[in-house]
Design an enzyme around this catalytic site. Sequence first.
Site, short mmCIF file in Angstrom:
data_model
loop_
_atom_site.label_atom_id
_atom_site.label_comp_id
_atom_site.label_asym_id
_atom_site.label_seq_id
_atom_site.Cartn_x
_atom_site.Cartn_y
_atom_site.Cartn_z
N TYR A 184 21.03 19.05 -16.20
CA TYR A 184 20.56 18.82 -14.94
C TYR A 184 19.03 19.43 -14.75
O TYR A 184 18.48 20.09 -15.87
CB TYR A 184 21.53 19.79 -14.23
CG TYR A 184 21.16 19.67 -12.37
CD1 TYR A 184 21.41 18.61 -11.79
CD2 TYR A 184 20.28 20.89 -11.91
CE1 TYR A 184 21.38 18.54 -10.49
CE2 TYR A 184 20.14 20.71 -10.56
CZ TYR A 184 20.43 19.67 -9.62
OH TYR A 184 20.46 19.47 -8.36
N ASN A 186 17.07 21.77 -13.64
CA ASN A 186 16.93 23.00 -13.81
C ASN A 186 17.07 23.40 -15.29
O ASN A 186 16.71 24.49 -15.57
CB ASN A 186 17.23 23.72 -12.93
CG ASN A 186 18.54 23.99 -12.90
OD1 ASN A 186 19.57 23.20 -13.84
ND2 ASN A 186 19.42 24.86 -12.26
N LYS A 187 17.62 22.64 -16.01
CA LYS A 187 18.16 23.08 -17.54
C LYS A 187 16.70 23.18 -18.18
O LYS A 187 15.71 22.45 -18.06
CB LYS A 187 19.06 21.97 -18.07
CG LYS A 187 20.40 22.44 -17.34
CD LYS A 187 21.01 23.75 -17.30
CE LYS A 187 22.56 23.57 -16.79
NZ LYS A 187 22.89 23.19 -15.68
N GLN A 188 17.20 23.57 -19.57
CA GLN A 188 16.04 23.50 -20.72
C GLN A 188 15.40 22.05 -20.69
O GLN A 188 14.23 21.82 -20.92
CB GLN A 188 16.43 24.17 -21.93
CG GLN A 188 16.75 25.79 -21.71
CD GLN A 188 18.20 25.94 -21.26
OE1 GLN A 188 18.80 25.19 -20.61
NE2 GLN A 188 18.75 27.11 -21.92
#
Length: 379
Positions: A184, A186-188
């Site tokens: 998603y 907002n993930k790394q």
Amino acid sequence: MTKAVIRPIPLSRPWLDEREEELVLEVLRSGRLSLGPWIDRFEEQVAERVGAPYAAALSSGTAGLHLLCKIAALGPGDEVITSPLSFVSSANCFILEGATPVFADVDPVTLNLDPGAVEAAITERTRAIVAVDMFGLPCELDELRAIADRHGLTLIEDACESLGAEYRGRPLGGHGPSAVFAFYPNKQMATGEGGVVTTHSEEEWRLLRSLRNQGRSYDGGGGWFHHVRLGLNYRWTDVQAAIGLAQLEKLDRIIELREAAAVRYQELLEDVDGVESPSGGDAEHKRSWFVYVVKLEAGLNRGDVIDRLRREGVATAEYVPCIHLQPYMRERYGFAPGLCPVAENVSSRTLALPFFTRIDASDQNRVVEVLRTAVGDER
């Protein structure tokens, strides 16, 4: 007089540049948008990265967790233990199969499942444990694996927030239990939507590939309309895989920049009374920084602090509400406050600060100064 415009600082933002554009254009020009070679390449590189022999890409991390629960044959009458302090998919994945959630409390420092609480929660109906690597910090994987082995349970690792983390010197996803990562924005590593399961089982890998594509058979020369089991449409696309390949190329730099931003926050927050910074881990637990979540001192009005940050253009959020206290959980299972006191206490005091790969140092300074003022006014 003209009122000064406050420049907003977002909570998260993916790092995308010309490389992602270049690879996406290659896919678009190829005319093959799904079930093509880009997904195969992505899976091979993820498996190599974490040290697992197999990887299967799916439409989301939730999809990966769900299929692992389906493969484990979880169903009505079964109980599955998981963390109350996580995103709801950590429980939804087996509830969708008819199993009943059992929540074990967390460690107050790591925010991961307390192995002692897990063992105490096991009954004759327990069939699996869904362990969460919360906020990018590895859980006590060896202890949980030993518990699962002793009781004949399936262990599923929800590593959706933890790509790049290491446990006892090895990357998460390569320790043996099947693990799920998610992408998603907002993930790394961000591909819009998407997830991947890493596994050491060839049989499980084949089942994942079949189940994600409506139960089609990949063996024995079966055609496109040859379905040998009940499956789902959890397919990923080559467009997303192309973005993922570009992200993998710079994953080491992503992890490095996020760690530097976390260290910078740690230094800035050292003299802010009433705010506790998260742990970066230790020699056996190397965190991959997903979000930067602080704890407020007990007694502070978190709602007022959040309102103050937002008025000053600083995005923030409660991170995260306990799963067992979500409305649908209360209504369906009768869960109530007091079930997991450590998780509930933490959940009532945490908030996320703006955090992403290329966050500007000056923005971090501003975030902390606004937070300092907001907390100071509440004390």
